[in-house]
Design a protein around this motif. Structure first.
Motif, mmCIF file in Angstrom:
data_model
loop_
_atom_site.group_PDB
_atom_site.id
_atom_site.type_symbol
_atom_site.label_atom_id
_atom_site.label_comp_id
_atom_site.label_asym_id
_atom_site.label_seq_id
_atom_site.Cartn_x
_atom_site.Cartn_y
_atom_site.Cartn_z
ATOM 1 N N ASN A 114 0.806 -1.468 -0.100
ATOM 2 C CA ASN A 114 -0.089 -0.144 -0.193
ATOM 3 C C ASN A 114 0.801 1.230 0.063
ATOM 4 O OD1 ASN A 114 -2.499 1.592 -0.051
ATOM 5 N ND2 ASN A 114 -2.427 1.662 2.398
ATOM 6 N N PRO A 115 1.888 1.341 -0.854
ATOM 7 C CA PRO A 115 2.384 2.637 -1.028
ATOM 8 C C PRO A 115 1.719 3.718 -1.715
ATOM 9 C CG PRO A 115 3.218 1.036 -2.705
ATOM 10 C CD PRO A 115 2.210 0.424 -1.993
ATOM 11 N N ILE A 116 2.203 4.872 -1.886
ATOM 12 C CA ILE A 116 1.652 6.127 -2.606
ATOM 13 C C ILE A 116 2.672 5.849 -3.903
ATOM 14 C CG2 ILE A 116 1.593 8.355 -3.270
ATOM 15 C CD1 ILE A 116 1.657 8.755 0.174
ATOM 16 N N TYR A 117 1.988 5.636 -5.102
ATOM 17 C CA TYR A 117 2.602 5.475 -6.398
ATOM 18 C C TYR A 117 2.739 6.967 -7.172
ATOM 19 C CZ TYR A 117 1.807 0.550 -5.791
ATOM 20 O OH TYR A 117 1.580 -1.005 -5.346
ATOM 21 N N VAL A 118 4.113 7.278 -7.256
ATOM 22 C CA VAL A 118 4.225 8.501 -7.998
ATOM 23 C C VAL A 118 5.269 8.072 -9.287
ATOM 24 C CG1 VAL A 118 5.222 10.800 -7.917
ATOM 25 C CG2 VAL A 118 4.483 9.763 -5.794
ATOM 26 N N SER A 119 4.671 8.822 -10.249
ATOM 27 C CA SER A 119 5.353 8.723 -11.483
ATOM 28 C C SER A 119 5.871 9.928 -11.825
ATOM 29 C CB SER A 119 4.467 8.168 -12.783
ATOM 30 O OG SER A 119 5.336 8.269 -13.879
ATOM 31 N N ILE A 120 7.397 9.905 -12.273
ATOM 32 C CA ILE A 120 8.170 11.285 -12.630
ATOM 33 C C ILE A 120 8.486 10.922 -14.108
ATOM 34 C CG2 ILE A 120 9.978 12.819 -12.278
ATOM 35 C CD1 ILE A 120 8.371 12.558 -9.550
ATOM 36 N N MET A 154 6.932 5.911 -20.678
ATOM 37 C CA MET A 154 6.249 7.048 -20.547
ATOM 38 C C MET A 154 4.753 6.691 -21.184
ATOM 39 S SD MET A 154 8.569 9.929 -22.482
ATOM 40 C CE MET A 154 7.264 11.297 -22.484
ATOM 41 N N GLU A 155 4.666 5.457 -21.976
ATOM 42 C CA GLU A 155 3.533 5.048 -22.309
ATOM 43 C C GLU A 155 2.835 4.152 -21.232
ATOM 44 O OE1 GLU A 155 1.322 5.345 -24.846
ATOM 45 O OE2 GLU A 155 2.974 6.909 -25.544
ATOM 46 N N ILE A 156 3.537 3.521 -20.800
ATOM 47 C CA ILE A 156 2.769 2.456 -19.621
ATOM 48 C C ILE A 156 2.494 3.432 -18.471
ATOM 49 C CG2 ILE A 156 3.083 0.544 -17.786
ATOM 50 C CD1 ILE A 156 5.349 -0.287 -19.833
ATOM 51 N N SER A 157 3.027 4.433 -17.948
ATOM 52 C CA SER A 157 2.728 5.294 -16.989
ATOM 53 C C SER A 157 1.388 5.698 -17.157
ATOM 54 C CB SER A 157 3.833 6.407 -16.511
ATOM 55 O OG SER A 157 3.838 7.104 -17.686
ATOM 56 N N LYS A 158 0.907 6.136 -18.197
ATOM 57 C CA LYS A 158 -0.296 6.583 -18.569
ATOM 58 C C LYS A 158 -1.601 5.808 -18.167
ATOM 59 C CE LYS A 158 1.158 9.608 -22.326
ATOM 60 N NZ LYS A 158 1.366 9.329 -23.821
ATOM 61 N N GLU A 159 -1.511 4.412 -17.979
ATOM 62 C CA GLU A 159 -2.396 3.325 -17.977
ATOM 63 C C GLU A 159 -3.233 4.025 -16.564
ATOM 64 O OE1 GLU A 159 -1.587 -0.872 -16.139
ATOM 65 O OE2 GLU A 159 -0.796 -0.637 -18.062
ATOM 66 N N GLY A 161 -5.042 4.257 -13.132
ATOM 67 C CA GLY A 161 -4.875 3.498 -11.790
ATOM 68 C C GLY A 161 -3.479 3.121 -11.463
ATOM 69 N N LEU A 162 -2.700 3.294 -12.502
ATOM 70 C CA LEU A 162 -1.243 2.495 -12.036
ATOM 71 C C LEU A 162 -0.498 3.470 -11.090
ATOM 72 C CD1 LEU A 162 0.689 0.129 -12.681
ATOM 73 C CD2 LEU A 162 1.520 1.491 -14.755
#
Ligand code: ADP
Length: 196
Positions: A114-120, A154-159, A161-162
Motif C-alpha cells: 500500500n504505497p503512494i505510487y508516484v511517476s516522474i 512514458m506510455e505505460i505510466s499513462k495506464e 490507476g497505475l
C-alpha cells in the motif's frame, strides 16, 4: 467511530506509507528526492538492498517465498528489496522511498504494501535526451537504451490507476510542489507521531 479508531490505530502501528518513485532515467527523480530530503530532515528513509547480505541460494529461496517486493539480476548478481527491509523503515516512523522501475512497480502492485505510487516524467523525449546528454553520465549506447526504455515507460505510466500521481518535471519548482502535495499527508503523520 470505533472502526475509525481501530483503523487509525492499525495504520499508525504499521508506520507511514512508503512512496514508490518511478519514471525514466533522466526524468529528475534524484533531483526531486534531494530537495525533499533537504527540506524534510528525519522524515524519509531508504530500505537496504538485500544482495550484500545473503547467498544466492538464500535469496532465491526468499524470492520464491514471496518475501521480496521486487528483485532483479544485473551481470550475474541478484538485487532486491525485501518486505522486511521496508517494514523496518516504517517501524522507525520514516517514509520509505522506493526508487523502482516499471517492472518493480507492477510487482509491488501485487503485494499488500500500500504505497503512494508516484511517476516522474520528462516533458518530452527531446528534453529528456538533452538532460541525459547534459548530465554526462551516459555513453552513446546507454543513452540510446535509456531513451528507448523511456518511451515505453512514458506510455505505460499513462495506464489509468497505475500511479496515484503523475508529475511532469518541466519546471523543477512546480514539479517539486506537486510531489510535496502528494506526500503532505504522510509527512504530517510522521511529524504528529514524533510530537505526541
Ligand atoms: P533521474 O534520477 O530520474 O535519473 P536526475 O535527477 O539525475 O534524473 O535528472 C537528470 C538531469 O536533469 C540532471 O542533470 C538534473 O540536474 C536535470 N534536471 C532534473 N530536473 C530538471 C528540471 N526540472 N529542469 C531542468 N533540468 C532538470
Amino acid at each position: 467511530m470505533y472502526v475509525r479508531f481501530i483503523s487509525r490505530f492499525l495504520s499508525a502501528m504499521a508506520g507511514p506509507r512508503p512512496v514508490v518513485m518511478s519514471g525514466p532515467s533522466g526524468a529528475g527523480k534524484s533531483t526531486l528526492l534531494k530537495k525533499l530530503l533537504k527540506e524534510f530532515d528525519g522524515v524519509f528513509g531508504f530500505s537496504v538492498s538485500h544482495y550484500h547480505y545473503v547467498t544466492r541460494e538464500v535469496m532465491q529461496a526468499d524470492v520464491a517465498k514471496g518475501e521480496f517486493l521486487e528483485n532483479a539480476e544485473f551481470s550475474g548478481n541478484m538485487y532486491g528489496t525485501s518486505k522486511a527491509a521496508v517494514q523496518a523503515v516504517q517501524a522507525k516512523n520514516l517514509i520509505c522511498i522506493l526508487d523502482i522501475d516499471m517492472q518493480g512497480v507492477k510487482n509491488i502492485k501485487r503485494t499488500d504494501l500500500n504505497p503512494i505510487y508516484v511517476s516522474i516524467q520528462p516533458p518530452s523525449m527531446e528534453t529528456l535526451e538533452k538532460r541525459l546528454r547534459d548530465r554526462k553520465t551516459e555513453s552513446e549506447e546507454s543513452l540510446q537504451k535509456r531513451l528507448h526504455a523511456a518511451k515505453v515507460d512514458m506510455e505505460i505510466s499513462k495506464e489509468p490507476g497505475l500511479f496515484d500521481v503523475l508529475i511532469i518535471n518541466d519546471d523543477l519548482d512546480l514539479a517539486y510542489g506537486k510531489l510535496k502535495d502528494a506526500l503532505l499527508e504522510e509527512i504530517q503523520k510522521v511529524r504528529d507521531t514524533n510530537n505526541s
